[in-house]
Write a protein that holds these residues in place. Structure first.
Motif, short mmCIF file in Angstrom:
data_model
loop_
_atom_site.label_atom_id
_atom_site.label_comp_id
_atom_site.label_asym_id
_atom_site.label_seq_id
_atom_site.Cartn_x
_atom_site.Cartn_y
_atom_site.Cartn_z
N LYS A 1 18.23 20.92 -2.81
CA LYS A 1 18.99 21.33 -1.63
C LYS A 1 18.10 21.31 -0.40
N ARG A 2 18.67 20.82 0.70
CA ARG A 2 17.99 20.87 2.00
C ARG A 2 17.97 22.31 2.48
N ASP B 1 13.95 9.92 8.25
CA ASP B 1 14.80 8.79 7.86
C ASP B 1 14.90 7.71 8.92
N MET C 1 11.84 15.24 0.51
CA MET C 1 12.72 16.08 1.32
C MET C 1 11.99 17.29 1.89
N GLU D 1 14.22 15.83 10.02
CA GLU D 1 14.86 14.92 9.08
C GLU D 1 15.20 13.59 9.73
N SER E 1 7.23 8.39 8.09
CA SER E 1 7.76 8.22 6.73
C SER E 1 6.77 7.46 5.84
N ASN F 1 6.10 23.48 2.11
CA ASN F 1 5.41 22.19 2.10
C ASN F 1 3.89 22.36 2.20
N GLN G 1 11.55 13.34 -5.38
CA GLN G 1 12.53 13.44 -4.30
C GLN G 1 12.38 14.76 -3.56
N ALA G 2 12.09 15.83 -4.29
CA ALA G 2 11.89 17.13 -3.64
C ALA G 2 10.69 17.10 -2.71
N VAL H 1 11.70 22.90 0.79
CA VAL H 1 12.78 22.36 -0.02
C VAL H 1 13.12 23.40 -1.08
#
Length: 501
Positions: free
Chosen positions: A145-146, A31, A123, A27, A68, A240, A119-120, A129
């Motif tokens: 949720k993470r 980011d 993440m 993560e 990213s 994923n 968004q899922a 996820v």
């Protein structure tokens, strides 16, 4: 510095599991905060005691964020507005279920599921996820949720069926007070909650240093625990990418293969910038005996053109300059590292500024072949195994919870199952592509080689038809109206008096 060494310097609580620390590290890469824990800036070469600081102990001044970038590109090609899949529903007999399909489209719009899934996917690029879907006071609530703080338990007979998901993470006393757990002595606590097939179980917070760990130290909170009675865990767990261990709760990280190369590229660019800045302000060296210097010359002498330096006869002043060959070689190396990282992550290596004319959709697909391959694999994970499961879970909740409020509307029980997705083309077709496509479809229809349904499906990339059945009915209605107009005109001609001509 490589990724293995960088992870060891990240400060994570030792009480966290190895899997949690690994996901938290990914993560940070996603980011762009993977270097924030390094205390020294890149241009600081010596400590306060003049101790030399190695380069691998400094924060890079340039962060390329290649990882990213690949994630953003792949998710844009997966769930952007022009790439959102069409939902197709069937009855148990295999016929088109137009009413349920129209209802699901309205629910997707009301809940803004396109943004939720986008968004899922971002993440979940770290490995997995979870999407929590539950009814709170008869209102449908969706939460992403993470998974770094979630521990799933799958069935031994079906690796995709969840039996329980435990949510557990560390929180302080102030966090418990804000969450409504009341006053607790200062310190850190374990927050624990279980999602099972029939209920959501809350537990009393447990101190981090408590001797009772695991199940022995958990006390059920009957006030907050609720029974939902769904018969399934109200969580859609999405892996994923397919990994080497099918029993692992996490899939393969999207960008794991390119992290090492990205770190090398960041340090290389930072060192290149440092060299260019030095070239703009090189170090000055004065050659003269100390007793020959007029007065006590200051140690810091301005190197500006407006300041002249007076040296005794025989003295010399030099600037330690460097040439630009090193910078050019560094930039060439950076291009090679960038291409290597993007190739390892299946990113987009095409340069838009090198395209001199409009390209067809097929040409663009070939230019971005690696990215389309990556997104094609993500379509299975987040589409067939993710988005479809979300829709089925919403339908199941609507059957159990009466008067369920979905996006501000009451739809009643909705039948689950027999839901599939139709994905749009990777790139929008040009006018030339649409003309070629239309000519091919027209030739096939004239030769009775394809049906009307098949012709509509062939033209879907250009027309963006949501439902084939509805489009077919519109076409038949237009043909019927056209035939009626021809009959009316033919009747007017036959009723006309020939002497009027």
């Amino acid at each position: 510095m490589d990724w293995f060494e960088l992870k060891k310097t990240m400060m994570f609580p030792s009480s966290l599991s190895r899997r949690t620390r690994e996901l938290l590290a990914f993560e940070k890469v996603l980011d762009g905060t993977l270097y924030d824990h390094i205390p020294y800036p890149f241009f600081k070469s010596c400590d306060a005691d003049t101790t030399y600081i190695p380069i691998n102990r400094r924060r890079p001044s340039i962060r390329s964020n290649l990882c990213s970038t690949v994630v953003d590109d792949s998710v844009s090609l997966l769930f952007s507005q022009s790439h959102w899949p069409a939902v197709v529903t069937k009855t148990k007999e295999g016929a088109d279920d137009n009413d349920r399909e129209h209802l699901l489209r309205n629910i997707i719009s009301d809940l803004n599921l396109s943004s939720v899934m986008e968004q899922a996917a971002v993440m979940g690029s770290v490995g997995s996820v979870a999407i929590l879907i539950q009814a709170v006071d008869s209102e449908l609530v969706i939460e992403i949720k993470r998974t770094c703080f979630l521990e799933p338990t799958f069935s031994l007979f079906d690796v995709r069926k969840l039996l329980r998901v435990r949510e557990q993470y560390i929180v302080d006393a102030d966090g418990l007070l804000r969450a409504g757990f009341g006053d607790h002595p200062p310190g850190n606590y374990w927050f624990t909650r279980d999602f099972t097939e029939n209920e959501t179980i809350w537990y009393q917070p447990v101190r981090l240093d408590s001797p009772l760990r695991g199940e022995d130290g958990l006390m059920r909170d009957d006030v907050r625990s609720v029974s939902h009675g769904l018969g399934v865990v109200p969580i859609v767990w999405i892996k994923n990418l397919p990994g080497t261990d099918p029993g692992s709760p996490d899939g393969k990280c999207t960008f794991a293969a390119g992290i090492d190369t990205m770190i090398d590229a960041d340090y290389l660019l930072s060192q290149t910038v440092r060299g260019l800045r030095y070239s703009a302000d090189p170090t000055m060296v004065l050659s003269a005996d100390e007793y020959q210097l007029p007065g006590m010359m200051p140690q810091q002498i301005p190197k500006d053109a407006s300041h002249a330096i007076s040296l005794p006869q025989g003295g010399e002043a030099k600037l330690l300059e460097i040439n630009g060959t090193g910078a050019a070689a560094s930039l060439n190396m950076w291009e090679a590292l960038r291409a290597l990282a993007l190739e390892a992550m299946h990113g987009n290596r095409a340069h838009g500024d090198r395209v001199t004319a409009a390209q067809s959709g097929r040409a663009m697909e070939l230019m971005c072949l690696g990215l389309t391959w990556l997104t094609g694999r993500l379509r299975r994970s987040y589409g067939e195994f993710g988005f479809v499961s979300v829709l089925n879970l919403i339908c199941r909740i609507s059957q159990v919870v009466p008067e369920l409020n979905i996006g501000g509307k009451f739809h009643g029980p909705i039948e689950a199952g027999n839901i599939s997705l139709v994905w749009p083309p990777w790139f929008e077709p040009t006018f030339g592509d649409m003309q070629t496509m239309a000519n091919a479809v027209q030739a096939a229809r004239s030769a009775n080689a394809v049906s009307v349904d098949t012709a509509i499906r062939m033209m879907r990339p250009a027309t963006h038809v949501q439902h084939v059945g509805e489009e077919k009915n519109k076409i038949l209605d237009d043909i019927k109206a056209h035939d009626e107009r021809l009959k009316a005109l033919d009747g007017q001609v036959q009723d006309r008096d020939p002497t009027e001509v």
